[in-house]
Motif scaffolding. Structure first.
Motif, mmCIF file in Angstrom:
data_model
loop_
_atom_site.group_PDB
_atom_site.id
_atom_site.type_symbol
_atom_site.label_atom_id
_atom_site.label_comp_id
_atom_site.label_asym_id
_atom_site.label_seq_id
_atom_site.Cartn_x
_atom_site.Cartn_y
_atom_site.Cartn_z
ATOM 1 N N LEU A 104 -29.751 -16.294 14.268
ATOM 2 C CA LEU A 104 -28.587 -15.443 14.057
ATOM 3 C C LEU A 104 -28.487 -14.348 15.119
ATOM 4 O O LEU A 104 -27.397 -14.075 15.632
ATOM 5 C CB LEU A 104 -28.630 -14.834 12.651
ATOM 6 N N ARG A 105 -29.614 -13.712 15.444
ATOM 7 C CA ARG A 105 -29.599 -12.690 16.506
ATOM 8 C C ARG A 105 -29.163 -13.298 17.831
ATOM 9 O O ARG A 105 -28.365 -12.725 18.560
ATOM 10 C CB ARG A 105 -30.981 -12.049 16.653
ATOM 11 N N ASP A 106 -29.726 -14.464 18.137
ATOM 12 C CA ASP A 106 -29.388 -15.123 19.397
ATOM 13 C C ASP A 106 -27.923 -15.531 19.433
ATOM 14 O O ASP A 106 -27.240 -15.339 20.445
ATOM 15 C CB ASP A 106 -30.269 -16.349 19.620
ATOM 16 N N ALA A 107 -27.419 -16.089 18.328
ATOM 17 C CA ALA A 107 -26.016 -16.508 18.289
ATOM 18 C C ALA A 107 -25.100 -15.316 18.553
ATOM 19 O O ALA A 107 -24.109 -15.437 19.285
ATOM 20 C CB ALA A 107 -25.685 -17.150 16.942
ATOM 21 N N ASP A 108 -25.446 -14.172 17.990
ATOM 22 C CA ASP A 108 -24.657 -12.965 18.233
ATOM 23 C C ASP A 108 -24.660 -12.625 19.727
ATOM 24 O O ASP A 108 -23.617 -12.305 20.304
ATOM 25 C CB ASP A 108 -25.221 -11.807 17.398
ATOM 26 N N ALA A 109 -25.817 -12.721 20.367
ATOM 27 C CA ALA A 109 -25.906 -12.427 21.809
ATOM 28 C C ALA A 109 -25.102 -13.433 22.622
ATOM 29 O O ALA A 109 -24.396 -13.063 23.570
ATOM 30 C CB ALA A 109 -27.367 -12.427 22.256
ATOM 31 N N TYR A 110 -25.181 -14.713 22.260
ATOM 32 C CA TYR A 110 -24.440 -15.742 23.001
ATOM 33 C C TYR A 110 -22.939 -15.522 22.860
ATOM 34 O O TYR A 110 -22.190 -15.636 23.839
ATOM 35 C CB TYR A 110 -24.807 -17.140 22.516
ATOM 36 N N LEU A 111 -22.491 -15.208 21.656
ATOM 37 C CA LEU A 111 -21.062 -14.984 21.450
ATOM 38 C C LEU A 111 -20.593 -13.700 22.117
ATOM 39 O O LEU A 111 -19.475 -13.652 22.652
ATOM 40 C CB LEU A 111 -20.734 -14.983 19.956
ATOM 41 N N ARG A 112 -21.423 -12.651 22.116
ATOM 42 C CA ARG A 112 -21.074 -11.421 22.848
ATOM 43 C C ARG A 112 -20.926 -11.714 24.334
ATOM 44 O O ARG A 112 -20.076 -11.154 25.005
ATOM 45 C CB ARG A 112 -22.139 -10.343 22.637
ATOM 46 N N PHE A 113 -21.776 -12.576 24.855
ATOM 47 C CA PHE A 113 -21.708 -12.951 26.262
ATOM 48 C C PHE A 113 -20.464 -13.805 26.530
ATOM 49 O O PHE A 113 -19.748 -13.596 27.506
ATOM 50 C CB PHE A 113 -22.954 -13.737 26.660
#
Length: 126
Positions: A104-113
């Protein structure tokens, strides 16, 4: 289709990723392409390029980046029945370490990017 190697800032460090996109210089709908247990490999980059040909900006992150850049383990071109158990045995600890919280943390970072990318568009139609 143009492709690019990227580094995406996450809570736990820099995730390596690749992107494939149309070369029109305009914005396109973004697609987050997750790898399977075998990791980032040429077939995923081919799939990303095919999606890009249809008008999408495709981001393919290395979900196992905490263990190193892709490829995290060396994979043969073909994973036949005779070697599949050994390959999966190498990959299972990496998959088990990829917890729901990390995902979930990573998905948030990928979507922010992906969201503010100059090549990706906020709408969903190519």
């Amino acid at each position: 289709m143009p492709t690019k190697t990227l580094q995406i800032p996450t809570t736990d460090g820099q995730a390596d990723a690749f992107a494939a996109f149309p070369d029109h210089g305009e914005r396109h709908p973004g697609v987050l392409l997750y790898m399977d247990i075998f990791g980032v490999r040429p077939v995923l980059e081919e799939m990303a390029s095919e999606l890009a040909e249809h008008g999408y900006y495709v981001l393919g992150p290395n979900l196992f980046y905490r263990h190193g850049p892709a490829p995290v383990i060396e994979l043969p071109e073909h994973i036949g029945e005779e070697i599949r158990p050994a390959v999966v045995a190498q990959l299972m600890p990496l998959a088990k370490a990829h917890t729901t919280e990390r995902a979930l943390r990573d998905a948030d970072a990928y979507l922010r990017f992906l969201t503010p990318s100059p090549r990706s568009a906020p709408d969903r139609s190519p």
